[in-house]
Write a protein that holds these residues in place. Sequence first.
Motif, short mmCIF file in Angstrom:
data_model
loop_
_atom_site.label_atom_id
_atom_site.label_comp_id
_atom_site.label_asym_id
_atom_site.label_seq_id
_atom_site.Cartn_x
_atom_site.Cartn_y
_atom_site.Cartn_z
N MET B 11 18.41 -32.40 12.87
CA MET B 11 18.64 -31.79 14.16
C MET B 11 17.96 -32.58 15.27
SD MET B 11 17.97 -28.03 15.59
CE MET B 11 17.32 -28.10 17.23
N ARG B 150 10.39 -20.67 17.19
CA ARG B 150 10.75 -22.01 17.67
C ARG B 150 12.17 -22.35 17.20
NH1 ARG B 150 11.40 -27.30 16.20
NH2 ARG B 150 11.07 -26.88 14.00
N GLN B 151 12.44 -22.08 15.93
CA GLN B 151 13.76 -22.41 15.40
C GLN B 151 14.83 -21.55 16.06
OE1 GLN B 151 13.94 -22.72 11.13
NE2 GLN B 151 12.00 -23.81 11.00
N TRP B 152 14.54 -20.26 16.18
CA TRP B 152 15.52 -19.35 16.79
C TRP B 152 15.85 -19.77 18.23
CZ3 TRP B 152 13.79 -16.09 20.89
CH2 TRP B 152 14.79 -15.25 21.42
N SER B 153 14.82 -20.23 18.96
CA SER B 153 15.04 -20.51 20.38
C SER B 153 15.53 -21.93 20.64
CB SER B 153 13.75 -20.26 21.17
OG SER B 153 12.72 -21.11 20.70
N SER B 154 15.47 -22.81 19.63
CA SER B 154 15.84 -24.21 19.85
C SER B 154 17.36 -24.35 19.90
CB SER B 154 15.29 -25.10 18.73
OG SER B 154 13.90 -25.17 18.81
N LEU B 155 17.86 -24.81 21.05
CA LEU B 155 19.30 -25.01 21.26
C LEU B 155 20.09 -23.73 20.97
CD1 LEU B 155 19.85 -28.60 19.83
CD2 LEU B 155 18.80 -27.88 21.95
N HIS B 156 19.50 -22.61 21.30
CA HIS B 156 20.24 -21.34 21.20
C HIS B 156 21.35 -21.38 22.25
CE1 HIS B 156 21.39 -17.24 21.01
NE2 HIS B 156 20.40 -16.89 20.23
N PRO B 157 22.62 -21.37 21.83
CA PRO B 157 23.69 -21.66 22.79
C PRO B 157 23.81 -20.63 23.90
CG PRO B 157 24.62 -20.85 20.73
CD PRO B 157 23.14 -21.05 20.49
N PHE B 159 21.34 -19.02 25.32
CA PHE B 159 20.17 -18.91 26.22
C PHE B 159 19.66 -20.25 26.74
CE2 PHE B 159 19.51 -15.13 23.24
CZ PHE B 159 20.23 -14.27 24.06
N LEU B 160 20.56 -21.22 26.93
CA LEU B 160 20.12 -22.50 27.49
C LEU B 160 20.30 -22.56 29.00
CD1 LEU B 160 21.29 -25.04 24.77
CD2 LEU B 160 18.97 -24.32 25.30
#
Lengths: 427, 552
Positions: B11, B150-157, B159-160
Amino acid sequence: MATVSAVASSPLHSAHKPDPLRQLGIMSLNGMFDEMDGVAVLKQAKEILPDDLAIVSSFGADSAVLLHMVAQVDVALPVYFLETGKHFAETLTYVETLKQHLGLTNIITLVPDPKDLARFDPNGDLWENDPDSCCHIRKTEPLDAAMEGYGGWVTGRKRYQTKERGVLPHFELTSDDRIKVNPLAYFSDVEVNAYKLKHGLPEHPLFAKGYKSIGCAPCTTIVAEGEDPRAGRWRGLNKKECGIHFDFNGAIAKPMAAEDLTLFKDGAFIADPFRVWTEGDDPASVRYTHIPVTVFLANRDAVLANPHPVGLLVSPGDRVEDVEKDLGRFASVAINFPGFTDGRGYSSARMIVERYGYKGEVRAVGDVLADQIPLMRRCGIEAFVVKHEPTRKALEAGALATVDVFYQPVGKTEVPLGTRPFLRRAV
Amino acid sequence: MYKYDEYDQQMVDARVAEFSDQVRRRLAGEITEDQFKPLRLMNGLYLQLHAYMLRVAVPYGTMSSKQLRMLGHIARTYDRNYGHFTTRQNIQFNWPKLRDIPKILELLASVEMHAIQTSGNCIRNITTDQFAGAAADEILDPRPVAEILRQWSSLHPEFLYLPRKFKIAMSGATHDRAAIRFHDIGLQATTNAEGEIGWEVWVGGGLGRTPIIGKLINPHVPHEHLLAYLESILRVYNRYGRRDNKYKARIKILVHEEGIDNIRAQVEEEFSHVKGGVLTLPQDELDRIGAYFAAPAFERLNSSAIDVAREKIINPSYGRWLDNNLNAHQRPGYVSVTVSLKPIGGAPGDATSEQMEAIADLAERYSFDELRVSHEQNLVLPHVKIADLPAIYEKLVEIGFAEGNAGLITDMIACPGLDFCALANARSIPIAQELSRKFAAPERQKQIGDLKIKISGCINACGHHHVGHIGILGVEKKGTELYQITVGGDATEQASIGDILGHGFVAEDVPDAIERLVDTYIARRESEAEPFIAAFRRLGKEPFKEALYGNG
């Protein structure tokens, strides 16, 4: 621009009378004659439009089916053939063959305006440089003039033929209040061939040679096994329709240009049957238009009674909760991104697709750019109206910059897979 | 420590490739600066006063020696040989070239680091207690949940492209060292009446031009529903947060305008749909991530007290360092060491490549290869044997980071200010340096005790001035840099926002003004045991106001 030759060969009727048609309601017509029964559709059309109905036929590969039905209803119905001057010799022979075989008594040949030919196509090679314009002067213009006199006309278009025609109903109301009748709308390729066989209809001489859709000779090629039947038309060009049919969404017929294909869906840019809502539109009668949520909510009963296919435009700030129970009414939902930095549409899309289980088309409109499209897709948006040229190029080339592994289960397809740790999945 | 698996690596690598392509398209003119800006910000790239600035994420402030060495290498090769540790446990490089950014991101990816979502209107780096996994007062180690977030929020489509940036902080200990009540969401580990551990969820806190203390939205969310609950909050915010005015776009304004009860009801409604769905966190996954954060192989040691009094006689500086820079550890015989990045007269939070490398060596040798960044802009060696303290101190003296001032008046937070920042109205680093020199004397610092000064160069409050016991805010009035002074802020569980006492001071007068406040405190305190903030709460602001402006 009037075409003398067309006018000369047209039995011009008095002005068409659209109002009864409208009142009857295209929707109920389509409801009454759903699927398959092409002859009944044609009979119904003749009843609604006595002496006001014409047939247009290309005398192509599949034309025999429609003309066979016409002959069953009334052999004297006017059948127009566009003699573009560019047809295969086999096609011209076939016109005679069918006329004899079916006993049709009223085939009218339309030819292009010689002045147009002299002005725009003096060397007869316009098809090579500008096929849109070629179609326009040889087909659209003569036909428009002839059709002036009719309240409705019958076409042989079928849904399966191309993606753009996938929404084709039996009866359509066009933008100038005429009715278009498509008795074969629901026919499949297999059914067309079975019909021909069953009734022993003569085949177009070129059909056996691999031509599945036959137009003018220069712009028609053989279709390979498994290809879209119309793939042989205008091969290599970004062109799918000649222009005479391009108003099935109610828009004014005009030649198709590549830049008109603004809707990216299923991997290609296609003609968009929908148009943008404009101030002053009537929610009770618009067709192929995305009606804004606020307009819908204020005119809910009128929209629900509107007989035409319509879509819903969801803008930032709209509460999708308010339209949940009516979503099924809409053929398409457009999520508006007025600026690409406004992310509200992502939430709206997820709720509509994931929570409410909406199954129709969900498209993004507005400021739709390459770098946000992957995010939109993950949120359930599958079609994109694109104006930004680099984005268009990136989509056509399949070259969107994106991260295609992700951590969150989002959208319909991203449920965690057992083989991956929680929350993760690769595309 | 968390270790990337193949998937994480894939990723981050894909993200580097994606951003490299975006940089290429920007340079080729295919996208405008307006279109490029949110993309570069989401990759940590700002345009500052003089150059680009790259902010690299240190997830929940935890890193290894290898990672710190790489930061040192990047500073040396692509920057001016130093980096700046931030109040959100990240590090900033102030002088990289745009063309070098893809290469820098590649290097970071090679040591499992990235700059994803260190800026932009998205969920930012999740911060936590710098002593997580080590502190004696810990209810649970927050890092496994922080990693999951961190994983949940990373590139969350979804909430960008939020209305504005969104910051989450967590505390697993009873004492809040992560300022959770001043974050968009603050999570405080808690045990409910049934004895189950879960999270208190605080929402709508923040600093900036409208400082607000977070409100309790839910007193107990169990681990398994935490993601669903946070997604519910984020969705409500994404849909209804204000977008008409950048300065009113944070969730604190939404909570403030609609009221916490109304927001709670909206979140609960959303939660009722999301709860129990795909976001339910399985215990297996929590255990799997938790295993990465298992305690290192501590030796069984006897609890050994250091005779600080004796050490002070031998070496007063070392004695002060022992007094101030150690934090109690869960394990006998171990402590956590704060490496102060606040040498007298230095720029708070800055470290050179050589300093970073030396600290990385210390971590490798003495702290199970682990390091932390604190939100107070210091580094931490979390697991140090008491017996190793002299060797560590000796090395720190060598690199100039042996100041025994953690938590004292010279351990200030300061933003980069007008020396670097395009937003700033005034300089902050020179003010910090002047104050540092003024209060340099060890006896004086000891006499003053626990006093936090925080300095911001503009209203955006990156230097957390609102929550400084004494806060200093740089403003610009009629072309002059002026400094407003606030008193009484507190970022801990006893959260409070400082009061402005009156008109601002020109830079030259700030040190004297602060000294008058300090003198007032010392004169009025009940005893040495009463710290500044307690005295202020007892006395009110009047005596301090008088100290600054007289009683006219």
